[in-house]
Design a protein around this motif. Structure first.
Motif, PDB file in Angstrom:
ATOM      1  N   LYS A 296       0.801  -1.217   0.176  1.00  0.00           N
ATOM      2  CA  LYS A 296       0.019   0.076  -0.007  1.00  0.00           C
ATOM      3  C   LYS A 296       0.896   1.399   0.030  1.00  0.00           C
ATOM      4  CE  LYS A 296      -3.922  -2.124   2.291  1.00  0.00           C
ATOM      5  NZ  LYS A 296      -4.855  -2.148   3.412  1.00  0.00           N
ATOM      6  N   HIS A 297       1.969   1.219   0.794  1.00  0.00           N
ATOM      7  CA  HIS A 297       2.938   2.325   0.876  1.00  0.00           C
ATOM      8  C   HIS A 297       3.459   2.452  -0.648  1.00  0.00           C
ATOM      9  CE1 HIS A 297       2.641   3.382   5.031  1.00  0.00           C
ATOM     10  NE2 HIS A 297       3.251   2.279   5.385  1.00  0.00           N
ATOM     11  N   LEU A 298       3.796   1.593  -1.165  1.00  0.00           N
ATOM     12  CA  LEU A 298       4.377   1.516  -2.602  1.00  0.00           C
ATOM     13  C   LEU A 298       3.509   2.195  -3.713  1.00  0.00           C
ATOM     14  CD1 LEU A 298       6.897   0.947  -4.020  1.00  0.00           C
ATOM     15  CD2 LEU A 298       6.388  -1.315  -4.450  1.00  0.00           C
ATOM     16  N   GLU A 299       2.154   1.691  -3.534  1.00  0.00           N
ATOM     17  CA  GLU A 299       1.124   2.371  -4.531  1.00  0.00           C
ATOM     18  C   GLU A 299       0.986   3.992  -4.243  1.00  0.00           C
ATOM     19  OE1 GLU A 299      -2.207   0.140  -3.157  1.00  0.00           O
ATOM     20  OE2 GLU A 299      -1.797  -1.585  -4.551  1.00  0.00           O
ATOM     21  N   ARG A 300       0.958   4.401  -2.996  1.00  0.00           N
ATOM     22  CA  ARG A 300       0.963   5.801  -2.658  1.00  0.00           C
ATOM     23  C   ARG A 300       2.238   6.622  -3.198  1.00  0.00           C
ATOM     24  NH1 ARG A 300      -1.939   3.933   1.967  1.00  0.00           N
ATOM     25  NH2 ARG A 300       0.148   4.045   3.253  1.00  0.00           N
ATOM     26  N   ILE A 301       3.326   5.751  -3.182  1.00  0.00           N
ATOM     27  CA  ILE A 301       4.802   6.251  -3.708  1.00  0.00           C
ATOM     28  C   ILE A 301       4.555   6.528  -4.964  1.00  0.00           C
ATOM     29  CG2 ILE A 301       6.964   5.644  -3.882  1.00  0.00           C
ATOM     30  CD1 ILE A 301       6.917   4.118  -1.127  1.00  0.00           C
ATOM     31  N   HIS A 302       4.077   5.526  -5.959  1.00  0.00           N
ATOM     32  CA  HIS A 302       4.045   5.533  -7.219  1.00  0.00           C
ATOM     33  C   HIS A 302       3.011   6.666  -7.621  1.00  0.00           C
ATOM     34  CE1 HIS A 302       4.693   0.867  -8.019  1.00  0.00           C
ATOM     35  NE2 HIS A 302       5.769   1.497  -7.690  1.00  0.00           N
ATOM     36  N   ALA A 303       2.323   6.955  -6.937  1.00  0.00           N
ATOM     37  CA  ALA A 303       1.303   7.987  -7.116  1.00  0.00           C
ATOM     38  C   ALA A 303       2.004   9.454  -7.151  1.00  0.00           C
ATOM     39  CB  ALA A 303      -0.223   8.121  -6.370  1.00  0.00           C
ATOM     40  N   LYS A 304       2.673   9.506  -5.759  1.00  0.00           N
ATOM     41  CA  LYS A 304       3.110  10.899  -5.797  1.00  0.00           C
ATOM     42  C   LYS A 304       4.424  11.032  -6.658  1.00  0.00           C
ATOM     43  CE  LYS A 304       1.956  10.808  -0.735  1.00  0.00           C
ATOM     44  NZ  LYS A 304       2.457  11.016   0.454  1.00  0.00           N
ATOM     45  N   LEU A 305       5.122   9.780  -6.940  1.00  0.00           N
ATOM     46  CA  LEU A 305       6.135  10.112  -8.029  1.00  0.00           C
ATOM     47  C   LEU A 305       5.674  10.373  -9.563  1.00  0.00           C
ATOM     48  CD1 LEU A 305       7.829   9.437  -5.434  1.00  0.00           C
ATOM     49  CD2 LEU A 305       9.325   7.911  -6.878  1.00  0.00           C
ATOM     50  N   GLY A 306       4.541   9.701  -9.661  1.00  0.00           N
ATOM     51  CA  GLY A 306       4.083   9.928 -11.283  1.00  0.00           C
ATOM     52  C   GLY A 306       4.449   8.853 -11.888  1.00  0.00           C
ATOM     53  N   VAL A 307       4.776   7.858 -11.243  1.00  0.00           N
ATOM     54  CA  VAL A 307       5.180   6.505 -12.068  1.00  0.00           C
ATOM     55  C   VAL A 307       4.397   5.443 -11.826  1.00  0.00           C
ATOM     56  CG1 VAL A 307       7.710   7.263 -11.713  1.00  0.00           C
ATOM     57  CG2 VAL A 307       6.722   5.735  -9.959  1.00  0.00           C
TER      58      VAL A 307
END
Length: 325
Positions: A296-307
């Protein structure tokens, strides 16, 4: 205006000394002379001439032994030696080159030929000194910015050169005690370097990385030593690698990622370990959470980084860490 090149002529025959001295002096060189082997070694060590013209056959210590001693001494090893010899048999010419000579001229000497040969080798020596100076400046700059560096011969792991900072770090991480020239890197690191050698010399976009953890880590500390392999700074050293290293802290790196990408503390920690190549299960063990939570953390990271992919997130993180490390 550059100072004139210094030439040391070594010959036990006064007539040979006189002819060469006059020709070189007229050509603008500073000329020193020696009439026997011991004197030649003393003059070379004291004056550090730019080139040595060395008679092969002299009473007592011959030119071959003089050359071997010059090359065995770090102070004089880099001085080009041109043999002067009346011996034309192949075995003698091979012996001259094997002793450390870069060239030879045959007697009776022709001053014009000697000058022409000298100029070639003086030019080569100047370029070598310039490259060495540039390499030294580059290494000093690495040290100044908190990086350490060393040159390692891959075949046996011998450390040929290292900065003071590199030696301190290797000692702290228990990989290589001792001074340059006698110390070797650890066996595991050497084998890893050997496996990477071909790729490094072919110019990989990203230098291979090796991470050393402290053998006795301090409680609460996450510092580690990260090493990068590069081709050597000087040409013609295919079996040697330049190792650039820096001590890093995982918590400091995570804080950098947090600020750069507006992440939460936990997200920054997860991203840091993703950039280190860890899988979710391993990250969960490290940060004290479950693999599902890490996902879940990684999903939010992807969204914030735009990747969209883990690889892209890791690439962005590594790029930011290199800029701000």
């Amino acid at each position: 205006m550059n100072a004139p090149d210094v030439v040391l002529i070594v010959d036990d025959v006064p007539d040979n000394l006189s002819v060469l001295h006059d020709a070189l002096d007229e050509a603008g060189y500073t000329v020193l002379v020696a009439t026997h082997g011991e004197q030649a070694l003393q003059r070379a060590a004291q004056a550090q001439p730019d080139i040595i013209l060395l008679d092969a056959l002299m009473p007592g210590m011959d030119g071959f032994e003089v050359a071997r001693r010059l090359k065995a001494d770090a102070q004089t090893a880099a001085i080009p030696v041109v043999f002067m010899t009346g011996l034309t048999e192949t075995e003698h010419l091979v012996a001259a080159l094997a002793a450390g000579g870069v060239d030879y001229v045959t007697k009776p000497l022709k001053p014009a030929e000697v000058l022409a040969r000298m100029q070639v080798h003086l030019g080569t020596a100047r370029r070598a000194r310039s490259q060495a100076q540039q390499a030294l400046q580059a290494r000093s700059a690495l040290d100044a910015f908190g990086y350490a560096s060393m040159t390692v011969r891959v075949a046996d792991g011998r450390i040929l050169w290292q900065t003071a900072l590199a030696r301190r770090l290797l000692l702290a991480y228990g990989d290589s005690p001792g001074d340059a020239g006698s110390a070797t890197v650890g066996e595991t690191l050497r084998h890893w370097m050997a496996r990477q050698l071909d790729g490094v010399l072919q110019g990989l976009t990203e230098p291979p990385r090796w991470v050393l953890a402290a053998p006795q880590p301090v409680a609460g500390s996450d510092r580690r030593l990260v090493l990068h392999l590069h081709p050597p700074m000087e040409e013609g050293q295919g079996g040697e690698l330049l190792v650039v290293m820096r001590e890093e802290s995982g918590s400091a790196a995570a804080q950098l990622l947090r600020e750069a990408f507006a992440l939460t503390a936990k997200e920054a920690e997860v991203l840091f370990w993703v950039a280190q190549g860890k899988i979710n299960r391993d990250i969960a063990d490290i940060v004290g959470s479950s693999p599902a939570t890490v996902k879940k953390h990684l999903e939010r990271i992807h969204a914030k980084l735009g990747v969209e992919t883990r690889t892209a997130a890791a690439a962005l993180a590594l790029g930011r860490l290199r800029q701000g490390g």
